[in-house]
Design a protein around this motif. Structure first.
Motif, PDB file in Angstrom:
ATOM      1  N   VAL A 105       0.699  20.317  -7.514  1.00  0.00           N
ATOM      2  CA  VAL A 105       2.093  20.762  -7.539  1.00  0.00           C
ATOM      3  C   VAL A 105       2.801  20.377  -6.243  1.00  0.00           C
ATOM      4  CG1 VAL A 105       3.600  22.785  -7.641  1.00  0.00           C
ATOM      5  CG2 VAL A 105       1.606  22.649  -9.136  1.00  0.00           C
ATOM      6  N   ALA A 106       2.125  20.564  -5.113  1.00  0.00           N
ATOM      7  CA  ALA A 106       2.732  20.221  -3.824  1.00  0.00           C
ATOM      8  C   ALA A 106       3.037  18.734  -3.748  1.00  0.00           C
ATOM      9  CB  ALA A 106       1.798  20.633  -2.682  1.00  0.00           C
ATOM     10  N   GLY A 107       2.115  17.905  -4.236  1.00  0.00           N
ATOM     11  CA  GLY A 107       2.334  16.468  -4.210  1.00  0.00           C
ATOM     12  C   GLY A 107       3.507  16.053  -5.083  1.00  0.00           C
ATOM     13  N   ALA A 108       3.626  16.698  -6.246  1.00  0.00           N
ATOM     14  CA  ALA A 108       4.720  16.353  -7.148  1.00  0.00           C
ATOM     15  C   ALA A 108       6.074  16.798  -6.600  1.00  0.00           C
ATOM     16  CB  ALA A 108       4.475  16.982  -8.520  1.00  0.00           C
ATOM     17  N   GLY A 115      11.656  14.252   0.226  1.00  0.00           N
ATOM     18  CA  GLY A 115      12.000  12.843   0.157  1.00  0.00           C
ATOM     19  C   GLY A 115      10.805  11.917   0.158  1.00  0.00           C
ATOM     20  N   LEU A 116       9.608  12.466  -0.115  1.00  0.00           N
ATOM     21  CA  LEU A 116       8.406  11.642  -0.217  1.00  0.00           C
ATOM     22  C   LEU A 116       8.169  11.347  -1.690  1.00  0.00           C
ATOM     23  CD1 LEU A 116       6.111  13.598   2.263  1.00  0.00           C
ATOM     24  CD2 LEU A 116       7.378  11.501   2.715  1.00  0.00           C
ATOM     25  N   PRO A 117       8.248  10.107  -2.102  1.00  0.00           N
ATOM     26  CA  PRO A 117       8.178   9.796  -3.538  1.00  0.00           C
ATOM     27  C   PRO A 117       6.831  10.165  -4.149  1.00  0.00           C
ATOM     28  CG  PRO A 117       7.974   7.797  -2.227  1.00  0.00           C
ATOM     29  CD  PRO A 117       8.348   8.894  -1.278  1.00  0.00           C
ATOM     30  N   ALA A 118       6.880  10.806  -5.308  1.00  0.00           N
ATOM     31  CA  ALA A 118       5.665  11.104  -6.068  1.00  0.00           C
ATOM     32  C   ALA A 118       5.437   9.973  -7.071  1.00  0.00           C
ATOM     33  CB  ALA A 118       5.813  12.439  -6.799  1.00  0.00           C
ATOM     34  N   SER A 119       4.230   9.453  -7.094  1.00  0.00           N
ATOM     35  CA  SER A 119       3.928   8.327  -7.970  1.00  0.00           C
ATOM     36  C   SER A 119       3.713   8.798  -9.401  1.00  0.00           C
ATOM     37  CB  SER A 119       2.664   7.615  -7.479  1.00  0.00           C
ATOM     38  OG  SER A 119       1.538   8.458  -7.615  1.00  0.00           O
ATOM     39  N   ARG A 120       3.699   7.841 -10.310  1.00  0.00           N
ATOM     40  CA  ARG A 120       3.402   8.170 -11.707  1.00  0.00           C
ATOM     41  C   ARG A 120       1.988   8.719 -11.846  1.00  0.00           C
ATOM     42  NH1 ARG A 120       5.220   2.739 -14.746  1.00  0.00           N
ATOM     43  NH2 ARG A 120       4.365   1.874 -12.809  1.00  0.00           N
ATOM     44  N   THR A 121       1.086   8.257 -10.982  1.00  0.00           N
ATOM     45  CA  THR A 121      -0.275   8.774 -11.012  1.00  0.00           C
ATOM     46  C   THR A 121      -0.296  10.260 -10.679  1.00  0.00           C
ATOM     47  OG1 THR A 121      -1.131   6.617 -10.327  1.00  0.00           O
ATOM     48  CG2 THR A 121      -2.594   8.513 -10.060  1.00  0.00           C
ATOM     49  N   GLN A 122       0.498  10.657  -9.693  1.00  0.00           N
ATOM     50  CA  GLN A 122       0.556  12.072  -9.327  1.00  0.00           C
ATOM     51  C   GLN A 122       1.121  12.915 -10.469  1.00  0.00           C
ATOM     52  OE1 GLN A 122       2.797  11.595  -5.654  1.00  0.00           O
ATOM     53  NE2 GLN A 122       1.031  12.299  -4.467  1.00  0.00           N
ATOM     54  N   LEU A 124       1.028  12.161 -13.642  1.00  0.00           N
ATOM     55  CA  LEU A 124       0.012  12.180 -14.690  1.00  0.00           C
ATOM     56  C   LEU A 124      -1.070  13.198 -14.360  1.00  0.00           C
ATOM     57  CD1 LEU A 124      -1.365  11.078 -17.234  1.00  0.00           C
ATOM     58  CD2 LEU A 124      -2.363   9.257 -15.817  1.00  0.00           C
ATOM     59  N   GLY A 125      -1.515  13.199 -13.103  1.00  0.00           N
ATOM     60  CA  GLY A 125      -2.524  14.171 -12.688  1.00  0.00           C
ATOM     61  C   GLY A 125      -2.029  15.596 -12.820  1.00  0.00           C
ATOM     62  N   LEU A 126      -0.776  15.826 -12.441  1.00  0.00           N
ATOM     63  CA  LEU A 126      -0.217  17.171 -12.577  1.00  0.00           C
ATOM     64  C   LEU A 126      -0.172  17.597 -14.038  1.00  0.00           C
ATOM     65  CD1 LEU A 126       1.157  19.634 -11.329  1.00  0.00           C
ATOM     66  CD2 LEU A 126       3.341  18.423 -11.497  1.00  0.00           C
ATOM     67  N   GLY A 127       0.227  16.669 -14.906  1.00  0.00           N
ATOM     68  CA  GLY A 127       0.261  16.988 -16.333  1.00  0.00           C
ATOM     69  C   GLY A 127      -1.100  17.335 -16.881  1.00  0.00           C
ATOM     70  N   LEU A 128      -2.127  16.573 -16.496  1.00  0.00           N
ATOM     71  CA  LEU A 128      -3.492  16.874 -16.932  1.00  0.00           C
ATOM     72  C   LEU A 128      -3.956  18.216 -16.384  1.00  0.00           C
ATOM     73  CD1 LEU A 128      -5.163  13.361 -16.466  1.00  0.00           C
ATOM     74  CD2 LEU A 128      -4.793  14.552 -18.651  1.00  0.00           C
ATOM     75  N   ALA A 274     -12.773  20.512 -17.569  1.00  0.00           N
ATOM     76  CA  ALA A 274     -12.932  19.053 -17.539  1.00  0.00           C
ATOM     77  C   ALA A 274     -11.583  18.365 -17.330  1.00  0.00           C
ATOM     78  CB  ALA A 274     -13.584  18.563 -18.830  1.00  0.00           C
ATOM     79  N   LEU A 275     -10.530  18.876 -17.975  1.00  0.00           N
ATOM     80  CA  LEU A 275      -9.196  18.316 -17.784  1.00  0.00           C
ATOM     81  C   LEU A 275      -8.738  18.494 -16.336  1.00  0.00           C
ATOM     82  CD1 LEU A 275      -7.355  19.413 -21.063  1.00  0.00           C
ATOM     83  CD2 LEU A 275      -7.877  17.065 -20.337  1.00  0.00           C
ATOM     84  N   GLY A 276      -9.061  19.654 -15.757  1.00  0.00           N
ATOM     85  CA  GLY A 276      -8.714  19.892 -14.366  1.00  0.00           C
ATOM     86  C   GLY A 276      -9.400  18.915 -13.432  1.00  0.00           C
ATOM     87  N   LEU A 277     -10.690  18.681 -13.645  1.00  0.00           N
ATOM     88  CA  LEU A 277     -11.422  17.718 -12.818  1.00  0.00           C
ATOM     89  C   LEU A 277     -10.916  16.298 -13.040  1.00  0.00           C
ATOM     90  CD1 LEU A 277     -15.075  19.089 -13.130  1.00  0.00           C
ATOM     91  CD2 LEU A 277     -13.583  19.191 -11.129  1.00  0.00           C
ATOM     92  N   LEU A 278     -10.564  15.977 -14.297  1.00  0.00           N
ATOM     93  CA  LEU A 278     -10.016  14.659 -14.588  1.00  0.00           C
ATOM     94  C   LEU A 278      -8.688  14.450 -13.863  1.00  0.00           C
ATOM     95  CD1 LEU A 278     -10.090  11.998 -16.148  1.00  0.00           C
ATOM     96  CD2 LEU A 278      -9.000  13.179 -18.083  1.00  0.00           C
ATOM     97  N   ALA A 279      -7.868  15.500 -13.807  1.00  0.00           N
ATOM     98  CA  ALA A 279      -6.588  15.410 -13.103  1.00  0.00           C
ATOM     99  C   ALA A 279      -6.808  15.056 -11.637  1.00  0.00           C
ATOM    100  CB  ALA A 279      -5.832  16.734 -13.219  1.00  0.00           C
ATOM    101  N   VAL A 280      -7.771  15.714 -11.022  1.00  0.00           N
ATOM    102  CA  VAL A 280      -8.087  15.440  -9.619  1.00  0.00           C
ATOM    103  C   VAL A 280      -8.577  14.013  -9.449  1.00  0.00           C
ATOM    104  CG1 VAL A 280      -9.565  16.076  -7.685  1.00  0.00           C
ATOM    105  CG2 VAL A 280      -8.589  17.849  -9.138  1.00  0.00           C
ATOM    106  N   ALA A 281      -9.465  13.583 -10.353  1.00  0.00           N
ATOM    107  CA  ALA A 281     -10.017  12.229 -10.258  1.00  0.00           C
ATOM    108  C   ALA A 281      -8.924  11.178 -10.397  1.00  0.00           C
ATOM    109  CB  ALA A 281     -11.083  12.033 -11.333  1.00  0.00           C
ATOM    110  N   VAL A 282      -7.979  11.401 -11.317  1.00  0.00           N
ATOM    111  CA  VAL A 282      -6.893  10.444 -11.529  1.00  0.00           C
ATOM    112  C   VAL A 282      -6.044  10.309 -10.276  1.00  0.00           C
ATOM    113  CG1 VAL A 282      -4.708  10.107 -12.760  1.00  0.00           C
ATOM    114  CG2 VAL A 282      -6.778  10.678 -14.033  1.00  0.00           C
ATOM    115  N   VAL A 283      -5.619  11.444  -9.711  1.00  0.00           N
ATOM    116  CA  VAL A 283      -4.767  11.398  -8.524  1.00  0.00           C
ATOM    117  C   VAL A 283      -5.538  10.848  -7.332  1.00  0.00           C
ATOM    118  CG1 VAL A 283      -3.392  12.773  -6.928  1.00  0.00           C
ATOM    119  CG2 VAL A 283      -3.341  13.277  -9.362  1.00  0.00           C
TER     120      VAL A 283
END
Length: 348
Positions: A105-108, A115-122, A124-128, A274-283
């Protein structure tokens, strides 16, 4: 990284959620937190007056007030909501998983707020991560425990309190050594919880052995064990490795809570974790790719000095990632939004 230290750290940090569950049935939340922080503040206060006096030199009242505010959010506000949620019946594993979404959440939010851009990967990870939380929360609520639906919103308030503490701390231009910030946070929390206990008439501790077992558990194992091992592993192995371990807390806590307290742990819980761990791995993987891209284009990292390991960018940089370069208080440049290392009940 030493495997035994890693196992000890994950166990000690996760123990904060278990300790909260252990003490929740013997006393009100504010009583447990008051007696957790009073001895801790006393010990750290003595250390501050003796062994670590040099660390306080040059710190202005404004810096200390900011640290007190950060402590009020990252410990007092956060722990009050976590302990209260567990007292209401929310499982320790669900609470730990909600807590674990804080750096996502903080990263997003870094984009719109700093003013620090959040990437699409971030994103996606937040959504997961949010999907994982929803799945586990639904499994917990559907287990027939009789917990009110609104109780599951309480840990989210704590997580948002951590996010607010993260951004408040990032706006400071002065690095504060970990022992100093830990002392200020502990004293602040001791004052807040003592005041709350006095107002609610809950200062007197119960005579039950389970209460004092929980207090000793939280002070010795969760605080000194979890927080001490955090900094030890951070100095030995660096930011990336220690933060990878941080995201093992939710599954470890869920298994521990199921074995110790019979909390729900079925297929739906496994899927959510598992979704939570996947979110971390993606980001985490996305951050590593960004890191390599910057290296390939010849950009030097701000913390890459004197051959020391640079801090990993993105939402997984801990709040005191400047530890390697901060031997004393000094101005610091802007840097990415971090996760707060006081992000679990085991740390406060």
């Amino acid at each position: 990284m030493n495997i035994l230290l890693s196992i000890a750290f994950v166990g000690a940090w996760s123990s904060g959620f278990i300790g909260a569950k252990l003490g929740s049935g013997s006393a009100p939340t504010v009583t447990l937190l008051m007696w957790r922080f009073l001895p801790l503040a006393l010990v750290l206060g003595v250390v501050a007056l003796t062994a670590t006096r040099a660390s306080w030199r040059g710190l202005t009242p404004r810096v200390l007030v900011r640290q007190a505010a950060v402590g009020a959010l990252s410990q007092s506000g956060y722990l009050l909501t976590v302990y209260y949620a567990i007292e209401l019946g929310v499982s320790s594993g669900t609470t730990a998983l909600i807590d674990g979404t804080q750096p996502l959440v903080a990263g997003a939010l870094a984009g719109p707020l700093l003013g620090l851009p959040a990437s699409r990967t971030q994103w996606l990870g937040l959504g997961l991560g949010v999907t994982g939380v929803a799945v586990v929360t639904a499994a917990d609520a559907g287990a027939g425990t009789g917990v009110a639906w609104w109780a599951y919103l309480v840990p989210f308030l704590g997580m948002l309190s951590l996010v607010a503490a993260t951004f408040l701390d990032r706006r400071s231009r002065t690095d504060v050594r970990p022992m100093v910030s830990m002392t200020v946070h502990a004293v602040t929390s001791a004052v807040i919880f003592t005041a709350l206990a006095a107002v609610t008439g809950a200062m007197a501790p119960p005579a039950s052995g389970s209460f004092w077992t929980a207090v000793v558990w939280l002070v010795v194992l969760s605080t000194f064990g979890g927080y001490g091992l955090y900094w030890l592993i951070l100095r030995r192995s660096g930011v990336t490795k220690v933060n990878t371990l941080m995201f093992l807390m939710a599954p470890v806590t869920a298994v521990w809570g199921a074995l110790m307290f019979g909390e729900p742990f079925g297929t739906q819980t496994v899927v959510g974790l598992a979704l939570g761990l996947l979110a971390v791995a993606v980001v985490h993987r996305g951050d590593r790719h960004d890191h390599r891209d910057r290296d390939r284009h010849g950009h030097r990292h701000a913390d890459d000095r004197d051959g020391q390991q640079p801090a990993a960018p993105g939402p997984f940089t801990p709040r005191r990632s400047a530890w390697h370069r901060a031997r004393s208080s000094s101005p610091r440049p802007e840097r990415p939004v971090p996760a707060t290392p006081t992000a679990g009940p085991g740390s406060g």
